[in-house]
Scaffold this motif. Structure first.
Motif, PDB file in Angstrom:
ATOM      1  N   ASP A 126       0.824  -1.209   0.000  1.00 30.34           N
ATOM      2  CA  ASP A 126       0.000   0.000   0.000  1.00 30.34           C
ATOM      3  C   ASP A 126       0.859   1.259   0.000  1.00 30.34           C
ATOM      4  N   GLY A 127       1.955   1.207  -0.736  1.00 32.32           N
ATOM      5  CA  GLY A 127       2.802   2.377  -0.890  1.00 32.32           C
ATOM      6  C   GLY A 127       3.770   2.634   0.237  1.00 32.32           C
ATOM      7  N   GLU A 128       3.735   1.837   1.296  1.00 33.93           N
ATOM      8  CA  GLU A 128       4.656   2.013   2.427  1.00 33.93           C
ATOM      9  C   GLU A 128       5.693   0.900   2.425  1.00 33.93           C
ATOM     10  N   THR A 129       6.946   1.252   2.651  1.00 40.56           N
ATOM     11  CA  THR A 129       8.039   0.284   2.639  1.00 40.56           C
ATOM     12  C   THR A 129       8.638   0.129   4.030  1.00 40.56           C
ATOM     13  N   THR A 130       8.733  -1.110   4.473  1.00 43.82           N
ATOM     14  CA  THR A 130       9.417  -1.452   5.719  1.00 43.82           C
ATOM     15  C   THR A 130      10.677  -2.221   5.353  1.00 43.82           C
ATOM     16  N   GLY A 131      11.811  -1.769   5.845  1.00 43.46           N
ATOM     17  CA  GLY A 131      13.069  -2.412   5.492  1.00 43.46           C
ATOM     18  C   GLY A 131      13.957  -2.623   6.694  1.00 43.46           C
ATOM     19  N   GLY A 132      15.004  -3.373   6.482  1.00 47.59           N
ATOM     20  CA  GLY A 132      15.927  -3.622   7.576  1.00 47.59           C
ATOM     21  C   GLY A 132      17.033  -4.565   7.182  1.00 47.59           C
ATOM     22  N   SER A 133      17.763  -4.995   8.182  1.00 51.89           N
ATOM     23  CA  SER A 133      18.876  -5.908   7.952  1.00 51.89           C
ATOM     24  C   SER A 133      19.110  -6.732   9.205  1.00 51.89           C
ATOM     25  N   SER A 134      19.787  -7.852   9.036  1.00 51.38           N
ATOM     26  CA  SER A 134      20.183  -8.693  10.159  1.00 51.38           C
ATOM     27  C   SER A 134      21.504  -9.348   9.813  1.00 51.38           C
ATOM     28  N   GLY A 135      22.170  -9.864  10.843  1.00 51.70           N
ATOM     29  CA  GLY A 135      23.452 -10.504  10.593  1.00 51.70           C
ATOM     30  C   GLY A 135      23.962 -11.227  11.824  1.00 51.70           C
ATOM     31  N   ALA A 136      24.986 -12.036  11.609  1.00 51.59           N
ATOM     32  CA  ALA A 136      25.645 -12.758  12.698  1.00 51.59           C
ATOM     33  C   ALA A 136      27.078 -13.031  12.277  1.00 51.59           C
ATOM     34  N   SER A 137      27.992 -12.910  13.231  1.00 52.25           N
ATOM     35  CA  SER A 137      29.399 -13.160  12.907  1.00 52.25           C
ATOM     36  C   SER A 137      29.678 -14.640  12.730  1.00 52.25           C
ATOM     37  N   GLU A 138      28.976 -15.486  13.496  1.00 50.20           N
ATOM     38  CA  GLU A 138      29.126 -16.927  13.356  1.00 50.20           C
ATOM     39  C   GLU A 138      27.932 -17.629  13.990  1.00 50.20           C
ATOM     40  N   ALA A 139      27.672 -18.847  13.538  1.00 52.43           N
ATOM     41  CA  ALA A 139      26.540 -19.608  14.070  1.00 52.43           C
ATOM     42  C   ALA A 139      26.780 -21.093  13.836  1.00 52.43           C
ATOM     43  N   GLU A 140      26.115 -21.907  14.658  1.00 45.72           N
ATOM     44  CA  GLU A 140      26.177 -23.352  14.490  1.00 45.72           C
ATOM     45  C   GLU A 140      24.873 -23.973  14.962  1.00 45.72           C
ATOM     46  N   ILE A 141      24.484 -25.060  14.308  1.00 51.67           N
ATOM     47  CA  ILE A 141      23.269 -25.795  14.637  1.00 51.67           C
ATOM     48  C   ILE A 141      23.621 -27.272  14.691  1.00 51.67           C
ATOM     49  N   GLY A 142      23.149 -27.966  15.727  1.00 49.82           N
ATOM     50  CA  GLY A 142      23.382 -29.393  15.856  1.00 49.82           C
ATOM     51  C   GLY A 142      22.072 -30.142  15.952  1.00 49.82           C
ATOM     52  N   ILE A 143      22.052 -31.375  15.462  1.00 53.37           N
ATOM     53  CA  ILE A 143      20.849 -32.199  15.527  1.00 53.37           C
ATOM     54  C   ILE A 143      21.227 -33.648  15.787  1.00 53.37           C
ATOM     55  N   ARG A 144      20.404 -34.302  16.587  1.00 58.53           N
ATOM     56  CA  ARG A 144      20.515 -35.755  16.776  1.00 58.53           C
ATOM     57  C   ARG A 144      19.093 -36.300  16.852  1.00 58.53           C
ATOM     58  N   MET A 145      18.809 -37.306  16.046  1.00 59.08           N
ATOM     59  CA  MET A 145      17.477 -37.896  16.058  1.00 59.08           C
ATOM     60  C   MET A 145      17.587 -39.395  15.813  1.00 59.08           C
ATOM     61  N   ASP A 146      16.908 -40.174  16.667  1.00 62.40           N
ATOM     62  CA  ASP A 146      16.802 -41.610  16.468  1.00 62.40           C
ATOM     63  C   ASP A 146      15.461 -42.051  17.033  1.00 62.40           C
ATOM     64  N   LYS A 147      15.274 -43.348  17.165  1.00 58.90           N
ATOM     65  CA  LYS A 147      13.974 -43.863  17.597  1.00 58.90           C
ATOM     66  C   LYS A 147      13.630 -43.485  19.038  1.00 58.90           C
TER      67      LYS A 147
END
Length: 482
Positions: free
Chosen positions: A241-262
């Motif tokens: 509707d003619g209006e703009t919302t903007g921005g930015s994001s960032g991270a210097s480092e990241a990690e994700i771990g997963i473990r899945m079994d029965k």
């Protein structure tokens, strides 16, 4: 040691285990097996459509040292067709591209090692339509490009196929841009990652049913792995509707771990040097915030258990700071110290249903079945630090599930929690001074703290020990309050 036919037959077996129908023309000439007109098609869950991969050809070239080179086309088209949330037919096409891809398979049929590298790989959306109406060219752009791919995968076929992977990427970029053909509404999302890495080990049964994860896990499927990246930045803008919302994001480092079994599902993640900015549109003031660290961890049993099993939950938002404009407090009576909220909880619980069984999950959601019995809970750490005040605590409780009357339907707890508050009175004084906290409410809060807490060792320091004994009595610092 390994032949071209060994490799191709194992690939067909592997893809077939995931439900893919593989069709191709196979021609052996000298030391080269050429697999042409390749199509791999798999139905989407819940009869939502299908997903198809097409390759003009793959050359599998046998070397004199017993290894096999795999030569792929630079462009591999992939097509999909699926039902949307309201039954609409969504169709599209994606190109998977590779520049200077090199892959070599070595070992023997019982254990094949794939070493590979590429100057660049990418995925780009080339077609998209809804109920036959195609989006105009340029209206939707979805693209991911990664440079400097290198990695190794080790395949060990068997009743449970073992796959060990290690992969790294150099600089990567991604774009998701949309322009509504019928209005000025648009979305722009552009990002860059300096480097990425992935490593993991997976056990895959001969047949995998994506619509019955409980059965797949019971048949031996398991995964343990980790994903990490450095130098992440994202810029975004939304126009409506003619209006703009903007921005930015960032991270210097990241990690994700997963473990899945029965038996269990475990997630963990951590990002450092996190930043976020937002402005425009309906936002009255620019929003700017930074976090030294953002982390979480989750452990939960996923199958019925006869004995109590471990669970855990932790959250960490450390060193949060925001722009001066958002304080709305020009006098700076409140300290601008970085804020931290963190807790770490572990415990024991008996799982009363299979988490990945759709019927059992529905019964739990409808209130027809209890999900679990809580047996023990430990607060390993608690920290809330903001505006010069700090609350910390630890505690342990056990629960008697045979007694649901003493605490109105809750299993009877036994144990205690130790809390410490530093700077609490000083913070209330500042809030009263600023007019944010009425004097009478501050007095009521101080009277309450007097009932449940006692002075600590330092100035403006309070401690409290809340206990529930075997008789079900609640005590504060040794004094019975219920």
């Amino acid at each position: 040691d390994v032949t071209a036919k060994d490799i191709w037959n194992d690939w067909k077996s592997y893809m077939g285990g995931f439900g893919y129908a593989v069709d191709a023309k196979e021609t052996m000439s000298g030391n080269t097996l050429q697999v042409s007109d390749v199509t791999m098609t798999v139905p989407m869950p819940e009869n939502a459509g299908d997903f198809k991969i097409s390759l003009s050809k793959i050359d599998l070239v046998e070397n004199s040292d017993g290894s096999v080179n795999l030569v792929f086309p630079e462009v591999m088209p992939m097509r999909f067709a699926a039902k949307g949330p309201e039954g609409e037919l969504v169709k599209g096409a994606v190109d998977y591209t590779m520049q200077n891809m090199e892959m070599r398979a070595s070992g023997d049929p019982s254990k094949v090692t794939y070493d590979y590298s590429a100057d660049q790989t990418g995925i780009a959306l080339t077609e998209f339509s809804v109920d036959g109406d195609a989006l105009p060219m340029g209206a939707l752009k979805v693209e991911f490009i990664a440079k400097a791919l290198s990695g190794q995968s080790i395949m060990e076929p068997g009743t449970l196929r073992k796959i060990v992977q290690d992969m790294t990427f150099g600089e990567s970029t991604y774009q998701v841009n949309f322009q509504d053909p019928e209005s000025s509404d648009s979305m722009v999302l552009n990002g860059k990652i300096a480097s990425m890495n992935f490593s993991g080990e997976t056990l895959v049964p001969a047949s995998v049913d994506p619509e019955n994860m409980a059965k797949t896990l019971a048949n031996g499927f398991s995964v343990v792995g980790g994903f990490g990246y450095t130098g992440s930045t994202t810029e975004f803008a939304f126009t409506s509707d003619g209006e703009t919302t903007g921005g930015s994001s960032g991270a210097s480092e990241a990690e994700i771990g997963i473990r899945m079994d029965k038996d269990a599902l475990e997630y963990s993640g951590s990002s450092k040097g996190v930043s976020f900015n937002l402005m425009g549109g309906q936002i009255p003031l620019p929003v700017a915030a930074e976090l030294g660290e953002l982390g979480f961890n989750l452990l939960m049993p996923v199958a019925k258990t006869d004995e109590p099993a471990d669970f855990a939950l932790g959250v960490k938002l450390a060193d949060f700071v925001t722009s001066e404009d958002l304080w709305l407090e020009p006098g700076k009576a409140l300290p601008r110290d970085p804020a931290t909220i963190a807790f770490d909880v572990t415990g024991k619980a008996k799982m009363l249903f299979d988490f990945f069984d759709p019927d059992q999950m529905m019964a739990v959601e409808d209130g027809e079945a209890m999900p679990a019995e809580l047996n023990a809970l430990s607060l390993n750490s608690l920290l809330v630090s903001v505006a010069g005040a700090k609350l910390s605590g630890t505690g342990d409780f056990t629960f008697d599930n045979s007694d649901l009357e003493s605490f109105d339907g809750i299993p009877k707890p036994t144990g205690g929690i130790d809390l410490a508050l530093n700077g609490g009175n000083g913070l209330m004084d500042k809030l009263v001074q600023m007019g944010l906290l009425p004097q009478e409410q501050a007095m009521a809060a101080r009277m309450m703290m007097g009932l449940f807490a006692r002075p600590g060792e330092g100035e403006d320091s309070l401690t409290s020990k809340i206990e529930i004994n075997e008789e079900g009595h609640i005590l504060a610092n040794g004094q019975r309050i219920q």
